[in-house]
Design an enzyme around this catalytic site. Structure first.
Site, mmCIF file in Angstrom:
data_model
loop_
_atom_site.group_PDB
_atom_site.id
_atom_site.type_symbol
_atom_site.label_atom_id
_atom_site.label_comp_id
_atom_site.label_asym_id
_atom_site.label_seq_id
_atom_site.Cartn_x
_atom_site.Cartn_y
_atom_site.Cartn_z
ATOM 1 N N ASP A 96 -30.280 166.190 70.927
ATOM 2 C CA ASP A 96 -29.591 165.212 70.077
ATOM 3 C C ASP A 96 -30.273 165.052 68.717
ATOM 4 O O ASP A 96 -31.373 165.557 68.494
ATOM 5 C CB ASP A 96 -29.471 163.860 70.798
ATOM 6 C CG ASP A 96 -30.765 163.459 71.526
ATOM 7 O OD1 ASP A 96 -31.833 163.974 71.174
ATOM 8 O OD2 ASP A 96 -30.684 162.622 72.439
ATOM 9 N N ASN A 154 -31.495 152.693 80.060
ATOM 10 C CA ASN A 154 -30.130 152.381 80.498
ATOM 11 C C ASN A 154 -29.502 153.555 81.263
ATOM 12 O O ASN A 154 -28.311 153.563 81.519
ATOM 13 C CB ASN A 154 -29.248 152.006 79.293
ATOM 14 C CG ASN A 154 -29.136 153.129 78.281
ATOM 15 O OD1 ASN A 154 -29.693 154.221 78.477
ATOM 16 N ND2 ASN A 154 -28.422 152.889 77.195
ATOM 17 N N HIS A 169 -29.419 156.710 80.186
ATOM 18 C CA HIS A 169 -28.846 157.792 79.375
ATOM 19 C C HIS A 169 -29.645 159.079 79.497
ATOM 20 O O HIS A 169 -30.839 159.066 79.805
ATOM 21 C CB HIS A 169 -28.654 157.367 77.910
ATOM 22 C CG HIS A 169 -29.888 157.268 77.081
ATOM 23 N ND1 HIS A 169 -29.945 156.512 75.925
ATOM 24 C CD2 HIS A 169 -31.121 157.815 77.204
ATOM 25 C CE1 HIS A 169 -31.143 156.632 75.398
ATOM 26 N NE2 HIS A 169 -31.883 157.403 76.147
ATOM 27 N N GLU A 209 -24.675 157.803 76.475
ATOM 28 C CA GLU A 209 -24.890 156.410 76.841
ATOM 29 C C GLU A 209 -23.966 156.012 77.997
ATOM 30 O O GLU A 209 -22.960 156.693 78.250
ATOM 31 C CB GLU A 209 -24.581 155.526 75.619
ATOM 32 C CG GLU A 209 -25.478 155.788 74.411
ATOM 33 C CD GLU A 209 -26.863 155.143 74.536
ATOM 34 O OE1 GLU A 209 -27.481 155.237 75.612
ATOM 35 O OE2 GLU A 209 -27.321 154.562 73.547
HETATM 36 P P1 PGA Z 1 -38.542 157.741 76.078
HETATM 37 O O1 PGA Z 1 -37.006 158.051 75.963
HETATM 38 O O2 PGA Z 1 -39.175 159.025 76.519
HETATM 39 O O3 PGA Z 1 -38.964 157.365 74.687
HETATM 40 O O4 PGA Z 1 -38.697 156.657 77.076
HETATM 41 C C1 PGA Z 1 -36.378 158.707 77.013
HETATM 42 C C2 PGA Z 1 -34.930 158.840 76.660
HETATM 43 O O5 PGA Z 1 -34.396 157.967 75.967
HETATM 44 O O6 PGA Z 1 -34.317 159.831 77.081
#
Ligand code: PGA
Length: 241
Positions: free
Chosen positions: A67, A136, A138, A143
């Site tokens: 992304d 969450n 994702h 999302e």
């Molecule tokens: P993080 O993010 O490694 O900063 O916890 C993980 C994600 O959002 O996929």
């Protein structure tokens, strides 16, 4: 799904780096699907160490990231292009033309999404996809929602994600509210998926993703039906399982 329980973040990083390094050694032309965020930093550091020792060669490797923020230039320190350069790409001998991320500044977002799908398709497909899970649920920036999206698309970021990521932005910065993300289809088409999860704050969502129903409200739950997923998680992250 294979679950590898490790003691802590360092062990998680080393274990995931071992799988990626085996992938690159066994297939020097590997296509790696890569992730950003805090979790993969240790994996990249370990891979860089092995590269510097002469154990790894990335000269024929292709990387395709999940992304990118919409509206940020690759030179912006908050862009994922910049993150990847800083955390990984500038330290190894990968060819610039083999590095792929969505272009956050593309004038035509729809055309950019189709271009990115072509990049994935033309690469021959991702061999090993490194994946984190958001608080969450994702994966990439897919999302929680009412459907699993197939192809690359532009998504609005949820307040939970904006909140989780605002630690990377100072008060003066404008935090992007939308992003390009690989769709669920491309993620699920990776031949192997390595999921890394660390910390208590991810324990509840990890449990829901693994043991709850497959539901687009918890995008990571789709991983239950992929036939080659290795989850590497520390004790804290696995404490609800
Ligand atoms: P993080 O993010 O490694 O900063 O916890 C993980 C994600 O959002 O996929």
């Amino acid at each position: 799904m294979k679950i590898v329980r490790v003691e802590d973040y360092d062990k998680m990083s080393r274990t995931a780096a071992n799988i990626i390094s085996a992938q690159v050694i066994l297939k020097p032309t590997s296509v790696l699907g890569l992730a950003t965020g805090s979790t993969p930093i240790g994996v990249y550091q370990q891979l860089i160490k092995w590269y510097e020792k002469g154990d790894l060669d990335f000269s024929q490797v292709t990387t395709i990231n999940l992304d990118e923020y919409k509206g940020l230039s690759p030179e912006d320190a908050h862009s994922y292009k910049y993150y990847m350069r800083d955390a990984f790409h500038k330290h190894i001998n990968i060819k610039p033309e083999n590095i792929h991320l969505p272009n956050g500044l593309a004038e035509d977002p729809d055309a950019e999404c189709r271009r990115y799908d072509d990049v994935i398709q033309n690469s021959g497909g991702v061999d090993t996809q490194l994946l984190g899970i958001g608080h969450n649920g994702h994966i990439g920036f897919n999302e929680p929602g009412s459907v699993f999206h197939r192809d690359t698309y532009v998504t609005d970021l949820t307040s939970r994600t904006l909140e989780a990521n605002n630690r990377f932005f100072s008060k003066e910065d404008v935090q992007p509210v939308s992003a390009y993300t690989m769709g669920i289809k491309a993620i699920m088409q990776a031949k192997r998926i390595v999921v890394i999860v660390s910390g208590k704050s991810k324990a509840a969502i990890l449990n829901t993703a693994l043991n709850g129903p497959i539901d687009p409200q918890v995008p990571a739950s789709i991983l239950q039906i992929h036939n080659d997923v290795t989850l590497i998680a520390d004790q804290d992250a696995l404490s609800y399982l």
